[in-house]
Design a protein around this motif. Structure first.
Motif, PDB file in Angstrom:
ATOM      1  N   ALA A 157       0.442  -1.673  -0.001  1.00  9.42           N
ATOM      2  CA  ALA A 157       0.141  -0.036   0.208  1.00  9.42           C
ATOM      3  C   ALA A 157       0.658   1.625  -0.130  1.00  9.42           C
ATOM      4  O   ALA A 157       0.790   2.067  -0.632  1.00  9.42           O
ATOM      5  N   GLU A 158       2.052   1.019   0.686  1.00  9.16           N
ATOM      6  CA  GLU A 158       2.673   2.788   0.672  1.00  9.16           C
ATOM      7  C   GLU A 158       3.600   2.892  -0.367  1.00  9.16           C
ATOM      8  O   GLU A 158       3.634   3.537  -0.972  1.00  9.16           O
ATOM      9  N   ASN A 159       3.857   1.581  -1.230  1.00  6.25           N
ATOM     10  CA  ASN A 159       4.588   1.641  -2.925  1.00  6.25           C
ATOM     11  C   ASN A 159       3.822   1.556  -3.569  1.00  6.25           C
ATOM     12  O   ASN A 159       4.126   3.399  -4.182  1.00  6.25           O
ATOM     13  N   VAL A 160       2.768   1.630  -3.566  1.00  2.00           N
ATOM     14  CA  VAL A 160       1.531   2.127  -4.668  1.00  2.00           C
ATOM     15  C   VAL A 160       1.469   3.706  -3.923  1.00  2.00           C
ATOM     16  O   VAL A 160       1.092   4.490  -5.424  1.00  2.00           O
ATOM     17  N   GLY A 161       0.715   3.773  -3.154  1.00  2.00           N
ATOM     18  CA  GLY A 161       0.753   5.202  -2.750  1.00  2.00           C
ATOM     19  C   GLY A 161       1.791   6.403  -3.313  1.00  2.00           C
ATOM     20  O   GLY A 161       1.233   7.150  -3.269  1.00  2.00           O
ATOM     21  N   ILE A 162       2.532   5.797  -3.703  1.00  2.00           N
ATOM     22  CA  ILE A 162       3.723   7.341  -3.475  1.00  2.00           C
ATOM     23  C   ILE A 162       3.896   7.121  -4.558  1.00  2.00           C
ATOM     24  O   ILE A 162       4.316   8.144  -5.427  1.00  2.00           O
ATOM     25  N   ALA A 163       3.948   5.837  -5.749  1.00  2.00           N
ATOM     26  CA  ALA A 163       3.842   5.918  -6.771  1.00  2.00           C
ATOM     27  C   ALA A 163       2.981   6.256  -7.676  1.00  2.00           C
ATOM     28  O   ALA A 163       2.712   7.007  -8.368  1.00  2.00           O
ATOM     29  N   LEU A 164       2.150   6.813  -7.207  1.00  2.00           N
ATOM     30  CA  LEU A 164       0.180   6.821  -8.005  1.00  2.00           C
ATOM     31  C   LEU A 164       0.471   8.957  -7.234  1.00  2.00           C
ATOM     32  O   LEU A 164      -0.220  10.024  -7.979  1.00  2.00           O
ATOM     33  N   THR A 165       1.052  10.081  -6.422  1.00  2.00           N
ATOM     34  CA  THR A 165       1.083  11.136  -7.037  1.00  2.00           C
ATOM     35  C   THR A 165       1.025  11.372  -7.581  1.00  2.00           C
ATOM     36  O   THR A 165       1.525  12.769  -7.736  1.00  2.00           O
ATOM     37  N   ARG A 166       2.612  10.989  -8.386  1.00  2.00           N
ATOM     38  CA  ARG A 166       2.647  11.468  -9.475  1.00  2.00           C
ATOM     39  C   ARG A 166       1.699  10.896 -11.022  1.00  2.00           C
ATOM     40  O   ARG A 166       1.620  11.386 -11.912  1.00  2.00           O
ATOM     41  N   ALA A 167       0.495  10.350 -10.780  1.00  2.00           N
ATOM     42  CA  ALA A 167      -0.814   9.938 -11.403  1.00  2.00           C
ATOM     43  C   ALA A 167      -1.168  11.568 -11.183  1.00  2.00           C
ATOM     44  O   ALA A 167      -1.470  12.483 -10.758  1.00  2.00           O
ATOM     45  N   VAL A 168      -1.655  11.968 -12.949  1.00  2.00           N
ATOM     46  CA  VAL A 168      -3.099  12.797 -12.932  1.00  2.00           C
ATOM     47  C   VAL A 168      -3.786  12.634 -13.621  1.00  2.00           C
ATOM     48  O   VAL A 168      -4.210  11.761 -14.654  1.00  2.00           O
ATOM     49  N   ILE A 169      -4.509  13.643 -12.782  1.00  2.00           N
ATOM     50  CA  ILE A 169      -6.148  12.564 -13.523  1.00  2.00           C
ATOM     51  C   ILE A 169      -6.712  14.830 -13.883  1.00  2.00           C
ATOM     52  O   ILE A 169      -6.781  15.076 -13.673  1.00  2.00           O
TER      53      ILE A 169
END
Length: 142
Positions: A72-84
């Motif tokens: 969950a932590e690694n996915v959450g950190i990765a998703l900070t760079r997602a653009v909605i």
């Protein structure tokens, strides 16, 4: 007009080959692979199904040069760079190339579309049931 066939059609049964066995749904796949008679079987299934059964999970090499797990932590950190985008679509290029060494680079979002009012035919009781289901379905595997 030239017609190009997709070499990877959208199906959970692809590619069929001698000795392959198709299973329905993620839980069916995970259950099939977890039985002792199928020792050595290989599959792709969501992290929670593998973790629940105590299976090893592949680590993926990220942009920073580290192999990471889909926690969950690694996915959450990765998703900070997602653009909605304004139309609610997502651009995940930044997720795949996130330079943080903790990121799981093949992360994505799942969406849940639910009622936002108790207008008929939805009710407060149905909302409570839906809320319990969301907590169950979205809880990290333990």
């Amino acid at each position: 007009m030239k017609i190009t066939l997709n070499p990877c059609p959208a199906t959970s049964l692809y590619p069929p080959f001698a000795g392959s066995v198709a299973q329905q749904l993620s839980d069916g796949v995970a259950q099939f692979v977890s039985t002792p008679s199928n020792n050595g079987a290989i599959t792709y299934v969501e992290y929670g199904y593998a973790k629940y059964r105590g299976f090893p999970v592949v680590s993926v090499l990220n942009k920073a040069g580290y192999y990471t797990q889909p926690t969950a932590e690694n996915v959450g950190i990765a998703l900070t760079r997602a653009v909605i985008n304004a139309d609610r679509t997502q651009n995940l290029t930044g997720v795949y190339t996130n330079p943080d060494p903790r990121t799981y680079p093949v992360s994505s979002y799942s969406y849940l579309i639910v009622p936002t009012t108790t207008a008929a035919p939805f009710t407060t009781a149905k909302g409570a049931t839906l809320g319990r289901f969301i907590l169950y379905a979205c809880a990290p595997a333990s």
